[in-house]
Each structure stands twice: as C-alpha cells, then as structure tokens.
Design a protein around this motif. Structure first.
Motif, PDB file in Angstrom:
ATOM      1  N   LYS A   6      12.025  -5.961  -0.303  1.00  0.00           N
ATOM      2  CA  LYS A   6      12.971  -4.840  -0.270  1.00  0.00           C
ATOM      3  C   LYS A   6      14.402  -5.368  -0.410  1.00  0.00           C
ATOM      4  O   LYS A   6      14.752  -6.368   0.216  1.00  0.00           O
ATOM      5  N   SER A  41      17.137   0.073  -2.214  1.00  0.00           N
ATOM      6  CA  SER A  41      18.054   1.066  -1.639  1.00  0.00           C
ATOM      7  C   SER A  41      18.931   1.612  -2.749  1.00  0.00           C
ATOM      8  O   SER A  41      18.841   1.170  -3.885  1.00  0.00           O
ATOM      9  N   ALA A  42      19.837   2.482  -2.362  1.00  0.00           N
ATOM     10  CA  ALA A  42      20.820   3.011  -3.307  1.00  0.00           C
ATOM     11  C   ALA A  42      21.845   1.927  -3.637  1.00  0.00           C
ATOM     12  O   ALA A  42      22.001   0.971  -2.889  1.00  0.00           O
ATOM     13  N   THR A  47      24.505   6.433  -0.675  1.00  0.00           N
ATOM     14  CA  THR A  47      23.940   7.333   0.338  1.00  0.00           C
ATOM     15  C   THR A  47      25.051   7.958   1.191  1.00  0.00           C
ATOM     16  O   THR A  47      25.055   9.174   1.428  1.00  0.00           O
ATOM     17  N   GLU A 131      18.619   6.486  -4.057  1.00  0.00           N
ATOM     18  CA  GLU A 131      17.504   5.585  -4.344  1.00  0.00           C
ATOM     19  C   GLU A 131      16.806   5.949  -5.654  1.00  0.00           C
ATOM     20  O   GLU A 131      16.320   5.085  -6.373  1.00  0.00           O
ATOM     21  N   TYR A 197      13.526   4.762   1.239  1.00  0.00           N
ATOM     22  CA  TYR A 197      14.176   5.816   2.033  1.00  0.00           C
ATOM     23  C   TYR A 197      13.596   7.202   1.790  1.00  0.00           C
ATOM     24  O   TYR A 197      13.697   8.068   2.636  1.00  0.00           O
ATOM     25  N   ARG A 211      18.305   7.061   8.212  1.00  0.00           N
ATOM     26  CA  ARG A 211      19.225   6.087   7.641  1.00  0.00           C
ATOM     27  C   ARG A 211      18.669   4.670   7.759  1.00  0.00           C
ATOM     28  O   ARG A 211      18.039   4.321   8.748  1.00  0.00           O
ATOM     29  N   GLY A 212      18.890   3.888   6.724  1.00  0.00           N
ATOM     30  CA  GLY A 212      18.344   2.536   6.685  1.00  0.00           C
ATOM     31  C   GLY A 212      16.847   2.531   6.400  1.00  0.00           C
ATOM     32  O   GLY A 212      16.174   1.520   6.585  1.00  0.00           O
ATOM     33  N   GLY A 213      16.323   3.659   5.939  1.00  0.00           N
ATOM     34  CA  GLY A 213      14.868   3.848   5.827  1.00  0.00           C
ATOM     35  C   GLY A 213      14.151   3.027   4.774  1.00  0.00           C
ATOM     36  O   GLY A 213      12.917   3.024   4.739  1.00  0.00           O
ATOM     37  N   SER A 214      14.885   2.313   3.925  1.00  0.00           N
ATOM     38  CA  SER A 214      14.180   1.506   2.916  1.00  0.00           C
ATOM     39  C   SER A 214      13.344   0.387   3.544  1.00  0.00           C
ATOM     40  O   SER A 214      12.307   0.008   2.999  1.00  0.00           O
ATOM     41  N   ASP A 215      13.797  -0.124   4.681  1.00  0.00           N
ATOM     42  CA  ASP A 215      12.983  -1.112   5.406  1.00  0.00           C
ATOM     43  C   ASP A 215      11.621  -0.513   5.738  1.00  0.00           C
ATOM     44  O   ASP A 215      10.583  -1.161   5.604  1.00  0.00           O
TER      45      ASP A 215
HETATM   46  N1  ASP Z   1      20.252   4.166   1.384  1.00  0.00           N
HETATM   47  C1  ASP Z   1      19.743   4.543   2.670  1.00  0.00           C
HETATM   48  C2  ASP Z   1      20.829   4.410   3.704  1.00  0.00           C
HETATM   49  O1  ASP Z   1      21.914   3.968   3.402  1.00  0.00           O
HETATM   50  C3  ASP Z   1      18.522   3.796   3.054  1.00  0.00           C
HETATM   51  C4  ASP Z   1      18.698   2.306   3.148  1.00  0.00           C
HETATM   52  O2  ASP Z   1      19.711   1.775   2.734  1.00  0.00           O
HETATM   53  O3  ASP Z   1      17.775   1.650   3.647  1.00  0.00           O
HETATM   54  O4  ASP Z   1      20.610   4.757   4.819  1.00  0.00           O
END
Ligand code: ASP
Ligand code: MG
Length: 467
Positions: A6, A41-42, A47, A131, A197, A211-215
C-alpha cells in the motif's frame, strides 16, 4: 511470495513520486516477488481538499465556483499523469479516464450545490474520487514501465461494506468476493491496483472506511487472499517509540506485536488506521511499515516477535487537545447506574471517550475526551438532570493531555507502573488521572498540558525506548 503493498499519502503525492513508486514495484518484481496487489491512496492531499470543498460548495450554492474547483482538480490529476506515464498511448487512455471520473464528480457536486445539502452518503461518494482518480494513474505508470497492471475500485475489488458512511465496515462474505475478484488477476500474471479507502454496499453505493483507510484496504485484501506479507509504504521511518517532533531521541521500533500496534493506533499515534491490524492479526500475516525514502530498510515489523528483543514498554504516545470531565453522582443512585446513563447520553451525542476512570470510595467518574467535543459532552451531561437529579456535581478541564505507555511485556512484569510514576515524580509532575486496560498493554494517564512533553521525555528515558 504473495504481497500486498500500500502506498499512502506522501508516497503518491505527485507524478514524480508515482513514477518512483512504479520503479520500486518493478524492482520488487525483478527480485522475484511474484504476486503483488497494490493499494493506493489519493494524490496530494486530495481527500482533505474534497472534504473541505464538498462542505463549502453545499453552503455557498454557486455553480460557477464548482466548475472552477473541478477544473483545478482535473489539472492536478492530468499533470500527475503526464509526469508519471511516459508511454503516449497509455497516457491518453488514463487522461480519458480522468475526464470521465471528473465529469461524474462535477455532476454530483452541482447536485449538492443546488440542493444545498450534503448527506453522509453523498460526502462518501465525493471523497472517494481521490483514490478512484489515483488508481488509474498508478496503474498507467506501471503499464508504462512494462508491467501488466489493471486498476479496480474498492468495490470492484470486492470490498463490500455496510451503509455506515464515513466509517463503513466489511460485510460477511466479502472476503470470498475479494478472493474471487483478485485471484484470477494474480493467476493471469497481472498486478491489480486497488483504490484504497473506498468500498461499496451490496447495492453498489460507494462508501469509505474512515480517514487513513487505505491501510485497512490493504490488510482486508491481504487477509482475503492469504498474502505472505503486507507492506505499508509511508514517508516515515516506520513505527516510532515516540513522536520525533517532541522527543529528540525517538527511534524506530523494529518489532511490535499486533496487540501493541493496535493499542498504539487507538492511542493517538497516527501511524496506522485503527482497524487495519485486525484482519492481518486474524490470519497471522506479518505487516511491515516501510519507509519509501529508505526502501532497503526493514522498517517496523508487526507480527510475531523474537523473544530477545522484547521490552517492558516500547512507546509513549500523547493525545493533545483533550479535556477531562469529573462527574459526581447523586447519593441515591448507584455509581453503576450513573455510569450507564452518562455513557449512553454521550454515545447518543456521538462523543468519543478516550479514557475512563472511576474512584471506588468517592462516587465520581472521570472521563477524557477530545476537546473539540467538550461543549457537546457538557450539554449531554447537563441534560441528564432533566428527569430528576442524577448528577450532583461536575467539572471540566481542557488544560490537560492524555498519555499512554504501550508494551505487551508490561503484563506480568511487576514494577512497570511504579517506574512510570516515579519517573514523573522525579520531574515534579503530578498525575491527574490514571487508567490501565486489563490487557495491561497500555498504561494511560493524564497530566497538565504544560507538563506533557517533559513527562514523555522522562518516560522515554527511563525505559530506554528506542535504544
Ligand atoms: N485518502 C484517505 C485519507 O486521506 C485514505 C488514506 O490516505 O489512507 O484519509
Ligand atoms: Mg490520504
């Protein structure tokens, strides 16, 4: 080797970086990593930009401004694509795709603008474009570098969720769908590039995983396809013993268990999506947090740990901008009754509780929350006395900081808590509140804001964290 990789935020910030990511993936392939799924991610803060602008547009109601915004976002992505993709044919396909996606987004934004209303469902749809625009660009960069890549949306990859917009949960049976969608691609020698995400409900409505959901996307897919490892590439060293902006000698943690990593992400260290550990833990798949700036470095390994590296306490985290509320219940009620009522009124107002502590002699309960939610919380607690006095007295203090010491070896190691608090005592720091989860992976406490950094340094030193 079957690998899910990722690439987050900074790692795919612009076209140049996307190109570098494509080179890195090619090197992995050449080194014999046979099957790879890539999650992206984006690009550059898109985002955040989408979140802010969707809200603004729904308030302003000016269609002209929507057009300006959309044009700007289209340019950003076209520039990134042109920098990342050398092959002319591939570039023109990707640009066509960008144009289509942006067109869909524009329609939705105009709708929001005219209605003057932004629902959770339409917000998820809008922010998913970050994304969904990044994946075609990264897949194009891989194709341009000679790899057979295909891009998929989260839903397209089988991430089927419930309708909890903004924080959607995976549905039962989704794993089988993911497997059915991804495995044939891997068997055909392709590299799937999945938009992180994002997910989709059974009805095909787009959702996001928080938020941060790509993990989380990466670990969900890793678990579904029984990956050998999951690598989360960031532009940081890995998981650190403390925030390096606060603690001079903060160091990378080489090994950390699933439970400790979970504890850390719940307790303010913004390294990982809080739910991302669970799918990997369930399948015992090692996660590596790797540094894109030092790709040879092993990063932090989350998983089974060699006995000899174990430490009583591994990391110290702090959550700034917290408030403490102390509540004393009326004499006639039992403390458990008061507690039940407090938690239900707070939950009804969407207040997120960070820490709880209850004194056994005094009939008081202390809770710690994010200061941004203080007004809401106070309103909720005040409303409790409407049907007869439940709360005798309550006070709040925003001048505090919640801190957590994390380490699995604290369980069953006597004296760890003593060491924490005597280190604070030596510095003359008084502790306002203490709580320890029964897992003993985390001792958390509250100090005055002005003492927080000194407290963190003292604890970091006494446990020789990061050495
Ligand atoms: N783009 C999304 C965010 O900024 C998901 C990610 O970056 O993991 O929350
Ligand atoms: Mg991001």
């Amino acid at each position: 080797m079957r690998l899910v990789m990722k690439f987050g935020g900074g790692a795919v910030a612009d076209g140049g970086k996307i190109k570098a990511v494509a080179d890195l993936i090619r090197r992995c392939k050449e080194e014999g990593k046979k099957e790879m799924v890539v999650v992206t991610s984006a690009i550059f803060k898109v985002t955040d930009i989408l979140h802010e602008n969707a809200a603004r547009i729904s308030k302003e109601g000016e269609v002209e401004k929507v057009k300006e915004f959309v044009e700007d976002l289209k340019n950003k992505h076209e520039i990134a694509a042109s920098e990342a993709i050398a092959n002319k044919h591939v570039l023109s396909m990707v640009k066509k795709e960008i144009k289509e996606r942006i067109g869909e987004m524009e329609k939705a934004l105009i709708g929001i603008c005219l209605l003057g209303e932004l629902t959770a469902r339409s917000l998820d749809y809008i922010v998913s474009f970050g994304e969904r625009l990044a994946a075609p660009i990264l897949a194009g960069a891989l194709q341009s570098a000679g790899m057979d890549a295909v891009h998929l949306t989260g839903g397209g990859a089988g991430i089927i969720t419930n309708e909890d917009y903004g924080n959607a949960q995976l549905t039962r049976g989704a794993e089988a769908t993911i497997r059915a969608r991804i495995m044939p691609l891997l068997d055909g020698g392709k590299i799937p590039v999945v938009s992180g995400y994002t997910g989709e409900t059974k009805k095909g409505i787009i959702t996001t995983l928080g938020r941060g959901g790509s993990d989380y996307t990466a670990t969900i897919i890793g678990a579904a396809i029984d990956a050998d490892e999951i690598w989360l590439w960031k532009e940081t060293e890995g998981i650190m013993s403390a925030d390096p902006k606060i603690i001079r000698n903060a160091r990378k943690i080489p090994y950390i268990s699933y439970a400790e990593a979970m504890e850390l992400s719940y307790f303010g260290a913004s390294v990982l999506h809080p739910r991302a550990i669970e799918p990997a833990m369930r399948k015992r798949i090692p996660i590596r947090v790797k540094n894109l700036l030092k790709p040879e470095d092993k990063g932090t390994l989350i998983g089974e740990e060699p006995e000899k590296t174990k430490k009583a306490a591994k990391a110290i985290t702090l959550i700034e901008n917290t408030s403490i509320i102390n509540i004393a219940g009326a004499g006639v009620r039992s403390i458990s009754d008061v507690a039940a009522r407090i938690f239900s009124v707070l939950a009804a107002k969407g207040v997120d509780i960070i820490m709880i502590s209850q004194g056994s002699s005094e009939r008081t309960i202390s809770i710690v929350i994010d200061s941004a939610q203080l007004d809401r919380a106070v309103g909720a607690i005040q409303s409790m006395n409407a049907g007869g006095t439940v709360i005798r007295d309550f006070t709040s203090n925003s001048n505090v900081c919640a801190m957590g010491v994390v380490g699995a070896e604290m369980a069953g190691t006597p004296g760890v808590a003593g060491k924490v608090f005597s280190a604070l005592g030596k510095e003359g720091i008084s502790v306002i509140m203490i709580s320890q989860g029964s897992s003993e992976f985390n001792i958390s406490f509250v100090v005055k804001k002005e003492d927080a950094y000194k407290a963190a340094q003292a604890i970091h030193d006494v446990f020789e964290m990061g050495v």
